[in-house]
Design an enzyme around this catalytic site. Structure first.
Site, short mmCIF file in Angstrom:
data_model
loop_
_atom_site.label_atom_id
_atom_site.label_comp_id
_atom_site.label_asym_id
_atom_site.label_seq_id
_atom_site.Cartn_x
_atom_site.Cartn_y
_atom_site.Cartn_z
CG ASN A 86 -6.49 -59.93 -26.63
OD1 ASN A 86 -5.72 -60.02 -27.90
ND2 ASN A 86 -6.71 -60.84 -26.18
CG ASP A 108 -5.96 -64.93 -30.54
OD1 ASP A 108 -5.35 -63.79 -30.16
OD2 ASP A 108 -5.44 -65.90 -29.71
CG ASN A 109 -3.68 -61.66 -32.56
OD1 ASN A 109 -4.23 -60.52 -32.01
ND2 ASN A 109 -2.78 -62.48 -31.95
#
Length: 356
Positions: free
Chosen positions: A167, A269-270
């Site tokens: 990912n 997420d990030n």
């Protein structure tokens, strides 16, 4: 008659189990969460970034590098090929520039996901590491970034059996990095249907170098964003489905030791790290169910979370921005520079806002 009763009971048990798993998945994805709008002033949607800006990283001089065009199973996507853009955050025009790619690189299958930059301290060469999913497989592309020429030179492609569902990535050397595997399975049906329903902590973090590849941390429900502290002593890993950020200490053999986790209350997420303050900035999905069950009439929202003093006994977690999806859908990353906040998404637009 007995056989019919047995079959009926088996179907009922399976139905009950499936129902329980769906209820659990809705809980993991915060399906019932209602979002209150929290906008910032002077936000501008950026041109040329209409098909996602899944990951963003900012180089020291305020130049942001942006991955676009991700095609991720289960998510809306376009037929536009993947690209890398740069954006000068010191330039008031806020004009993204597409970086020229080398002719010997397969652009048709380029499907960029997480990115990371490493600057070689010996000669200031800038290396860009890009997670790539050609045909939905996982590999890492290493480029040399030529800033003055607005171009990338492809150096190598890295594949390994332990890098099977990558990912995000954080580079720690010219040919070494940590990477998250967000799933346990590699088959699309198992990844997209079976694994979310099972909801087991089976994803992990891998360390890669030419001489040493190994799993260095595991037990995540969905290991997603990864980054490093300014002093290079700690790694931060975002667990999307567990709604937290893990703090891990780097050891001499490049293994990671768990220190703590910080709850963020969203499907983040990030993660980007401010090089001056060490603050963490996260692009998050406030209601992940709306992402997976995408409906343009009821779009997934966006949320930006800011974490200060993460190594203290009382980290400060603040929601900086929130939108119900009518301005920007599915935020995946947030990065700051010079009082500006740059927000990227999995498949939608990107925009920049003034923090004050």
């Amino acid at each position: 008659m007995g056989k019919l009763v047995f079959i009926s009971l088996a179907i009922a048990a399976l139905s009950a189990l499936l129902g329980e798993r769906i209820v659990n998945l809705r809980k993991r994805t915060l399906a019932s969460k209602e979002l209150v709008q929290n906008h910032l002033p002077n936000c501008v949607v950026l041109k040329h970034l209409d098909y996602g800006s899944e990951d963003i990283t900012v180089i020291g001089d305020g130049l942001a590098l942006i991955s676009t065009g991700l095609k991720y199973p289960g998510m809306p996507s376009s037929d536009v090929t993947g690209k890398i853009f740069s954006l000068d955050l010191q330039d008031p025009r806020m004009k993204p520039v597409e970086l020229r790619m080398p002719r010997n690189f397969d652009l048709e299958s380029f499907n960029p996901h997480g990115i990371s930059v490493y600057t070689n301290p010996s000669d200031d060469t800038i290396y860009l590491f890009v997670v790539n999913h050609p045909q939905h497989k996982s590999q890492v592309e290493v480029f040399r970034f030529l800033e003055d020429d607005h171009s990338l030179v492809h150096l190598k492609t890295i594949k390994h059996e332990l890098l099977y569902s990558v990912n995000d990535i954080v580079a720690v050397g010219v040919d070494s990095f940590y990477a998250t595997n967000d799933h346990y399975f590699s088959h699309e049906i198992f990844k997209g249907v079976v694994e979310p329903l099972l909801a087991q902590p089976w994803s992990n973090v891998v360390y890669y170098s030419p001489s040493d590849v190994k799993v260095v941390s595991e037990g995540y429900y969905f290991a997603n964003g990864i980054n490093i502290s300014p002093d290079k002593r700690h790694i931060y890993v975002v667990d999307l489905f567990d709604h937290n950020v893990h703090v891990l200490e780097r050891k001499e053999d490049n293994t990671l030791a768990s220190i703590k986790s910080v709850t963020v209350g969203s499907l983040c997420d990030n993660v980007e790290v401010d090089p001056e303050t060490g603050d963490l900035w996260l692009g998050c999905h406030p209601n992940g169910w709306k992402v997976f069950m995408f409906d343009p009439k009821d779009p997934p929202g966006s949320e930006v979370i800011h974490i200060q003093k993460i190594h203290s006994d009382q980290p400060v977690v603040t929601q900086v921005y929130a939108d119900n999806g009518h301005v920007i859908m599915g935020s995946s990353v947030a990065a700051t520079y010079g009082g500006k906040l740059l927000i990227g998404t999995v498949f939608h637009k990107a925009m920049v806002c003034h923090l004050k």
